[in-house]
Design a protein around this motif. Sequence first.
Motif, PDB file in Angstrom:
ATOM      1  N   MET A 107       0.820  -1.212   0.000  1.00  0.00           N
ATOM      2  CA  MET A 107       0.000   0.000   0.000  1.00  0.00           C
ATOM      3  C   MET A 107       0.856   1.264   0.000  1.00  0.00           C
ATOM      4  SD  MET A 107      -2.912  -1.397   2.608  1.00  0.00           S
ATOM      5  CE  MET A 107      -3.860   0.104   2.734  1.00  0.00           C
ATOM      6  N   GLU A 108       2.021   1.199   0.609  1.00  0.00           N
ATOM      7  CA  GLU A 108       2.924   2.355   0.648  1.00  0.00           C
ATOM      8  C   GLU A 108       3.727   2.502  -0.637  1.00  0.00           C
ATOM      9  OE1 GLU A 108       5.300   1.516   4.077  1.00  0.00           O
ATOM     10  OE2 GLU A 108       3.797   2.276   5.488  1.00  0.00           O
ATOM     11  N   THR A 109       3.884   1.408  -1.375  1.00  0.00           N
ATOM     12  CA  THR A 109       4.762   1.406  -2.544  1.00  0.00           C
ATOM     13  C   THR A 109       4.076   1.923  -3.794  1.00  0.00           C
ATOM     14  OG1 THR A 109       6.015  -0.441  -1.643  1.00  0.00           O
ATOM     15  CG2 THR A 109       6.184  -0.089  -3.996  1.00  0.00           C
ATOM     16  N   ALA A 110       2.839   1.526  -4.001  1.00  0.00           N
ATOM     17  CA  ALA A 110       2.121   1.919  -5.215  1.00  0.00           C
ATOM     18  C   ALA A 110       0.854   2.654  -4.839  1.00  0.00           C
ATOM     19  CB  ALA A 110       1.789   0.678  -6.038  1.00  0.00           C
ATOM     20  N   ASP A 111       0.465   3.598  -5.694  1.00  0.00           N
ATOM     21  CA  ASP A 111      -0.781   4.315  -5.460  1.00  0.00           C
ATOM     22  C   ASP A 111      -1.928   3.422  -5.919  1.00  0.00           C
ATOM     23  OD1 ASP A 111      -2.813   6.057  -5.028  1.00  0.00           O
ATOM     24  OD2 ASP A 111      -2.243   7.457  -6.616  1.00  0.00           O
ATOM     25  N   PHE A 112      -2.348   2.550  -5.028  1.00  0.00           N
ATOM     26  CA  PHE A 112      -3.386   1.590  -5.352  1.00  0.00           C
ATOM     27  C   PHE A 112      -4.769   2.228  -5.381  1.00  0.00           C
ATOM     28  CE2 PHE A 112      -3.450   1.702  -0.820  1.00  0.00           C
ATOM     29  CZ  PHE A 112      -4.746   1.421  -0.449  1.00  0.00           C
ATOM     30  N   THR A 113      -4.905   3.436  -4.846  1.00  0.00           N
ATOM     31  CA  THR A 113      -6.226   4.051  -4.740  1.00  0.00           C
ATOM     32  C   THR A 113      -6.798   4.446  -6.100  1.00  0.00           C
ATOM     33  OG1 THR A 113      -5.256   6.236  -4.365  1.00  0.00           O
ATOM     34  CG2 THR A 113      -5.782   4.911  -2.409  1.00  0.00           C
ATOM     35  N   HIS A 114      -5.966   4.595  -7.109  1.00  0.00           N
ATOM     36  CA  HIS A 114      -6.430   4.973  -8.441  1.00  0.00           C
ATOM     37  C   HIS A 114      -6.482   3.783  -9.393  1.00  0.00           C
ATOM     38  CE1 HIS A 114      -5.295   8.866  -6.722  1.00  0.00           C
ATOM     39  NE2 HIS A 114      -6.248   9.339  -7.498  1.00  0.00           N
ATOM     40  N   ASP A 115      -6.174   2.613  -8.898  1.00  0.00           N
ATOM     41  CA  ASP A 115      -6.182   1.395  -9.716  1.00  0.00           C
ATOM     42  C   ASP A 115      -7.159   0.421  -9.073  1.00  0.00           C
ATOM     43  OD1 ASP A 115      -5.578  -1.252 -10.675  1.00  0.00           O
ATOM     44  OD2 ASP A 115      -3.620  -0.531 -11.342  1.00  0.00           O
ATOM     45  N   GLN A 116      -8.319   0.267  -9.689  1.00  0.00           N
ATOM     46  CA  GLN A 116      -9.375  -0.538  -9.086  1.00  0.00           C
ATOM     47  C   GLN A 116      -8.977  -1.996  -8.904  1.00  0.00           C
ATOM     48  OE1 GLN A 116     -12.237   0.658 -12.033  1.00  0.00           O
ATOM     49  NE2 GLN A 116     -13.377   1.853 -10.523  1.00  0.00           N
ATOM     50  N   GLN A 117      -8.193  -2.520  -9.827  1.00  0.00           N
ATOM     51  CA  GLN A 117      -7.749  -3.911  -9.711  1.00  0.00           C
ATOM     52  C   GLN A 117      -6.847  -4.089  -8.489  1.00  0.00           C
ATOM     53  OE1 GLN A 117      -5.529  -5.321 -13.108  1.00  0.00           O
ATOM     54  NE2 GLN A 117      -6.196  -7.422 -12.774  1.00  0.00           N
TER      55      GLN A 117
END
Length: 188
Positions: A107-117
């Motif tokens: 969660m800290e490494t990639a901006d998962f909030t903009h990638d629904q998958q």
Amino acid sequence: LIERVMARIMYYYENYEHAIGLLHQSEEHYREAGLEKSAAVNQKFLASFYAELGSFDEATKKIKEAETTLKKYDDNEELYYLYIVGIKTYLNLQRTDSAQYYAKLAMETADFTHDQQKQASIYNYLGTIESLQENYLMAIRSFEKVIRIDDNFFGSERQKSIALIGLASVYNKLNRYEEAKKYAMQAI
């Protein structure tokens, strides 16, 4: 690259020995060509294969090796997927604290909030971790986040089914059988 692709195909067809051999061969060829980061990507796949086959010592070793190289190249996308392999590995070992550690890193490494998958994937893993730790309210919240994500991403039906099964399981553990049944039926 062709060896890596062939390895993934061989793994899909359950020819595990050949798949692992091809990945090692590909990794060696990448190193000979000076493509250290590509070799680390192979280590990520090896870690995933080893974890799924129950060779957890090999899996954790490959995770550490790949992480060192991918950090060196600041490749957050590959690090995210490596951390997902870490989550799966430690969930298979029933070591929820370590799985939670890798979830935090992902969660800290990639901006998962903009990638629904990515969002669906990470919330399903968090729900599973919370459920195993008997933090049922937090597990429900994580699984419900997956249900609320729009359906316009690859694998959305599968991810939502995983969340629904997770919800059914949690409600079953809470002896709330009607809700468990409702979510199980939705998953089907």
